[in-house]
Write an enzyme that holds these catalytic residues in place. Structure first.
Site, PDB file in Angstrom:
ATOM      1  N   GLY A  92       0.843  -1.191   0.000  1.00 13.19           N
ATOM      2  CA  GLY A  92       0.000   0.000   0.000  1.00 13.19           C
ATOM      3  C   GLY A  92       0.876   1.238   0.000  1.00 13.19           C
ATOM      4  CB  CYS A  93       0.364   4.608   1.435  1.00 13.31           C
ATOM      5  SG  CYS A  93       1.277   6.145   1.658  1.00 13.31           S
ATOM      6  CG  PHE A  94       5.986   4.670  -1.010  1.00 11.65           C
ATOM      7  CD1 PHE A  94       5.534   5.906  -0.598  1.00 11.65           C
ATOM      8  CD2 PHE A  94       6.537   4.577  -2.283  1.00 11.65           C
ATOM      9  CE1 PHE A  94       5.618   7.030  -1.409  1.00 11.65           C
ATOM     10  CE2 PHE A  94       6.634   5.692  -3.113  1.00 11.65           C
ATOM     11  CZ  PHE A  94       6.168   6.918  -2.665  1.00 11.65           C
ATOM     12  CD1 TRP A  95       5.289   8.441   1.910  1.00  8.80           C
ATOM     13  CD2 TRP A  95       3.338   9.271   2.614  1.00  8.80           C
ATOM     14  NE1 TRP A  95       4.974   9.507   1.101  1.00  8.80           N
ATOM     15  CE2 TRP A  95       3.776  10.038   1.515  1.00  8.80           C
ATOM     16  CE3 TRP A  95       2.133   9.603   3.218  1.00  8.80           C
ATOM     17  CZ2 TRP A  95       3.054  11.116   1.014  1.00  8.80           C
ATOM     18  CZ3 TRP A  95       1.411  10.683   2.716  1.00  8.80           C
ATOM     19  CH2 TRP A  95       1.867  11.422   1.630  1.00  8.80           C
ATOM     20  CD  GLU A 147       2.582   4.912  -3.346  1.00  9.19           C
ATOM     21  OE1 GLU A 147       2.780   4.828  -2.116  1.00  9.19           O
ATOM     22  OE2 GLU A 147       1.870   5.795  -3.859  1.00  9.19           O
TER      23      GLU A 147
END
Length: 157
Positions: free
Chosen positions: A9-12, A53
């Site tokens: 999912g979102c890489f952050w 991502e």
């Protein structure tokens, strides 16, 4: 030093979670296994580049094994959700394990097969060799360290 590339999912949040693991030496976010060259974040979000991502993880296998690292990774994703993690939807948010060392494949597949026993739905996390990788823009690197109140779909505490 070993390397594995993980999409969750979102890489952050993925990067922040993985960077806290003992034995992980360094992390970097980027875009993997897509169809174009040198994509930007805008390309990933608005064009059909099919990049994921990802978080590139360098780890010390004398401190943490790939099996242990993957066990931790599985806890932060829904491996049965196709192209969606949390509120993030799109092929760039698919889950995946991309390997650079072919000798890692057996361990990755064993880990996935073992996890499947815990789910009634099919695990859709893709397992593929790393075909291409581009480092994400600097403002994405260590994003949640720089922006502690930034968006994250993963429970980090």
């Amino acid at each position: 030093m070993k390397k594995i590339i993980l999409a969750g999912g979102c890489f952050w949040g993925v990067e922040e979670f993985l960077s806290r693991i003992n034995g992980v030496v360094s992390t970097e976010v980027g875009y993997a296994n897509g169809r174009t060259e040198n994509p930007t974040y805008e390309d990933i979000c608005t064009k059909n580049t099919y990049f994921a991502e990802v978080c590139l993880v360098n780890y010390d296998e004398n401190i943490i094994s790939l099996k242990e690292l993957l066990a931790k990774f599985w806890t932060i994703i829904d491996p049965t959700s196709l192209n969606k993690q949390g509120n993030d939807v799109g092929s760039q948010y698919r889950t995946g394990i991309y390997y650079v060392d072919p000798s890692d494949l057996e361990e990755i597949l064993n880990s996935k097969e073992e996890l499947q026993k815990s789910y009634s739905k099919k695990i859709v996390t893709e397992v593929k060799p790393l075909e291409n990788y581009y480092k994400a823009e600097e403002y994405h690197q260590k994003y949640l360290k720089k922006n502690p109140n930034g968006y994250c779909h993963i429970k980090l505490d």
